[in-house]
Scaffold this active site. Structure first.
Site, mmCIF file in Angstrom:
data_model
loop_
_atom_site.group_PDB
_atom_site.id
_atom_site.type_symbol
_atom_site.label_atom_id
_atom_site.label_comp_id
_atom_site.label_asym_id
_atom_site.label_seq_id
_atom_site.Cartn_x
_atom_site.Cartn_y
_atom_site.Cartn_z
ATOM 1 N N CYS A 49 3.026 0.088 -8.580
ATOM 2 C CA CYS A 49 3.563 -1.244 -8.303
ATOM 3 C C CYS A 49 4.087 -1.859 -9.597
ATOM 4 C CB CYS A 49 2.481 -2.147 -7.713
ATOM 5 S SG CYS A 49 1.847 -1.543 -6.156
ATOM 6 N N CYS A 55 -2.280 1.184 -4.072
ATOM 7 C CA CYS A 55 -1.087 1.884 -4.557
ATOM 8 C C CYS A 55 -1.179 2.188 -6.044
ATOM 9 C CB CYS A 55 0.189 1.123 -4.227
ATOM 10 S SG CYS A 55 0.454 -0.367 -5.181
ATOM 11 N N CYS A 109 0.871 -1.173 0.000
ATOM 12 C CA CYS A 109 0.000 0.000 0.000
ATOM 13 C C CYS A 109 0.909 1.224 0.000
ATOM 14 C CB CYS A 109 -0.990 -0.002 1.161
ATOM 15 S SG CYS A 109 -0.283 0.156 2.800
#
Length: 148
Positions: free
Chosen positions: A91, A87, A13
């Site tokens: 990522c 996120c 996150c």
């Protein structure tokens, strides 16, 4: 390259101070050494959210010593399963990895009352994940008859 005998999971996150810390702690609690657990954030906070620490302590899991960690390409590459929790596209994506995106409210700036339902939802999802990727070994029939 990840050890195929022990699945590895990375929880991501933004701040690695709430959702991903709870998820990692729950998976470690439920699966023990049957899973390698990591957590990280794309923009890690200085500390874990105190309301998250309190909410986890209420269910008997101590995360007070945890520290937010930065998301690295190596952490993603070393994981079999990558679970993102808000996120977005920060990522990195690699072929051959299993990616899940869990839409969960962000506990940042919330009190423990607001964190509890998030904690409970994460706990429920982690129980299912643990059962799927690292089921408890069943005793073999030979072991059961040998102890009689």
């Amino acid at each position: 390259m990840p050890d195929t005998a022990t699945p590895s999971v990375l929880f991501v996150c933004v701040h690695n101070a709430g959702r991903s810390q709870m998820a990692a702690a729950f998976l470690t609690h439920f699966a023990g050494d049957r899973v390698q657990v990591r957590s990280a954030g794309s923009a890690p906070a200085e500390t874990v959210n105190p309301a998250v620490v309190e909410a986890m302590a209420e269910v008997g899991i101590d995360i007070a010593a945890e520290v937010p960690k930065v998301l690295t390409v190596e952490a993603v590459q070393a994981s079999d399963v990558v679970i993102t929790m808000g996120c977005g596209d920060t990522c990195p994506v690699f072929p051959g990895k299993r990616y899940l995106d869990w839409q969960l409210p962000d506990p940042a700036g919330q009190g423990v009352e607001a964190v509890r339902p998030i904690r409970d939802e994460i706990g429920k999802r982690i129980r299912g994940l643990a059962d799927e990727i690292a089921p408890r070994p069943r005793p073999s029939p030979d072991a059961a008859t040998a102890s009689q």
